[in-house]
Design an enzyme around this catalytic site. Structure first.
Site, PDB file in Angstrom:
ATOM      1  N   HIS A 133       0.864  -1.192  -0.104  1.00 22.91           N
ATOM      2  CA  HIS A 133      -0.047  -0.025   0.045  1.00 22.91           C
ATOM      3  C   HIS A 133       0.875   1.166   0.015  1.00 22.91           C
ATOM      4  CE1 HIS A 133       0.799   0.726   4.523  1.00 22.91           C
ATOM      5  NE2 HIS A 133       0.597  -0.689   4.545  1.00 22.91           N
ATOM      6  N   CYS A 179       3.819  -4.998   6.423  1.00 27.42           N
ATOM      7  CA  CYS A 179       3.305  -4.742   5.114  1.00 27.42           C
ATOM      8  C   CYS A 179       4.420  -3.925   4.146  1.00 27.42           C
ATOM      9  CB  CYS A 179       2.320  -3.898   5.088  1.00 27.42           C
ATOM     10  SG  CYS A 179       0.656  -4.625   5.630  1.00 27.42           S
TER      11      CYS A 179
END
Length: 350
Positions: free
Chosen positions: A310, A326
């Site tokens: 992201h 992440c």
């Protein structure tokens, strides 16, 4: 006697592997120096070759340096039976030889590095697709991705057990749901198929379970139509880089942030399972790609600690080890990636 191999037109997104980095690199947020270069006769990054099982395969490599230090050529993990004869120097040279066996039919990644004590080249990765020397018989698995770089994914149509073998009596590994924890339509990356003597068609797929890397077999009828893609996304945790390949060519690259040492981004082979937008917290940026990778340490997180790719509203912290696992990149980069990377894309984290 060595036969001349026919180079296939590559469409596989060749995987970029990490360079072995000395401990000093871990302390810098900008990653190692990538100043070395490959030279002829080294094939281009992403080149693909096909060879029948039982036939010899050979690659010649060379890498050099504008400085005084000699260059050495190394490898990442290679398929069984691959031999590498390397000589350091300016240039460094290596000869790669392999005679794959019938048990190695399918796609294989061969990745090589070049380095001095302070500098590195971007790794070169090649795909070797081993073809059967004889036609496949019933119960022989057959690949659902090919030397052209084709990958296939399909939606999960109904709740279905994923089993350890292509048999209704085999042990259940997990149950696949048609909807993900984020309430998107679930999909799986198909790796190979098998049709038994009864005409039952089973598909081996990647699973969203721990330990990462597990696969399982599901009946073909539990999945929707195959969707074809020719992209592959590679994340290098030590170089803090991410590259999207399409038909063998790099079409996108950016520097990224990955997990902190105590919340590591897991390594392995995964795929993009979903695309998510509409975050209320700007730390996630404008959108995210959800993968089937899972954190081995944040298992109590909502949904099971799945790893996402992201954006971020804090680009100043990139690149580096900055997240809970992440992969973060600047918002302009994730928006550009969103135009290029479809769901179902294979993801390699190294």
């Amino acid at each position: 006697m060595r036969k001349k191999l026919q180079r296939t037109a590559i469409a596989l997104a060749a995987l970029t592997a990490l360079v072995t980095v000395v401990g000093a690199v871990a302390g810098t947020s900008r990653g190692p120096s990538l100043t070395l270069r490959w030279q002829a006769p080294t094939p281009r990054d992403g080149a693909a070759f096909s060879v029948p099982a039982g036939e010899p395969f050979t690659l010649e490599l060379a890498a050099t340096n504008s400085g005084a230090q000699p260059v050495r050529i190394g490898t990442r993990p290679l398929p069984g039976g691959v031999a590498v004869g390397a000589v350091s120097g300016k240039p460094a040279r290596a000869t790669v030889t392999w005679t794959p066996t019938a048990a190695q039919v399918g796609e294989h990644l061969l990745t090589f590095t070049a380095s001095t004590s302070k500098a590195y080249a971007r790794p070169r990765s090649f795909l070797v697709y081993v073809t059967p020397s004889t036609p496949a018989a019933p119960n022989d698995p057959f690949p659902l991705n090919g030397p052209s770089g084709l990958s296939r994914w399909a939606h999960v149509l109904t709740k279905i057990p994923a089993r350890s073998r292509p048999s209704a009596s085999a042990r259940i590994i997990t149950r696949l749901e048609p909807i993900t924890p984020e309430q998107t339509q679930n999909l799986v990356l198909a790796l190979e198929g098998q049709i038994n003597a009864k005409g039952e068609y089973w598909v081996r797929v990647r699973l969203p379970v721990l330990p990462n890397g597990r696969t399982g077999w599901v009946p073909r009828g539990a999945l929707g139509a195959y969707n074809k893609i020719w992209t592959h996304f590679v994340i290098d945790r030590r170089l803090f880089s991410a590259t999207l390949y399409k038909r063998g060519a790099a079409v996108f690259t950016t520097r990224v942030g990955v997990g902190k040492p105590y919340w590591p981004t897991p390594a392995g082979e995964f795929y993009v399972r979903e695309r998510i937008t509409g975050f209320s917290d700007l730390i996630y940026g404008p959108l995210a790609f959800g993968t089937n990778a899972r954190s081995a340490v944040l298992t109590d997180w909502p949904g099971g600690g799945f790893i996402g790719i992201h954006g971020t509203n804090q680009p100043e912290i990139l690149p580096g080890r900055v997240s809970h696992g992440c992969v973060r990149m600047p918002n302009p980069a994730i928006l550009r990636l969103a135009r290029l990377m479809p769901v179902g894309t294979p993801v390699t984290i190294i």
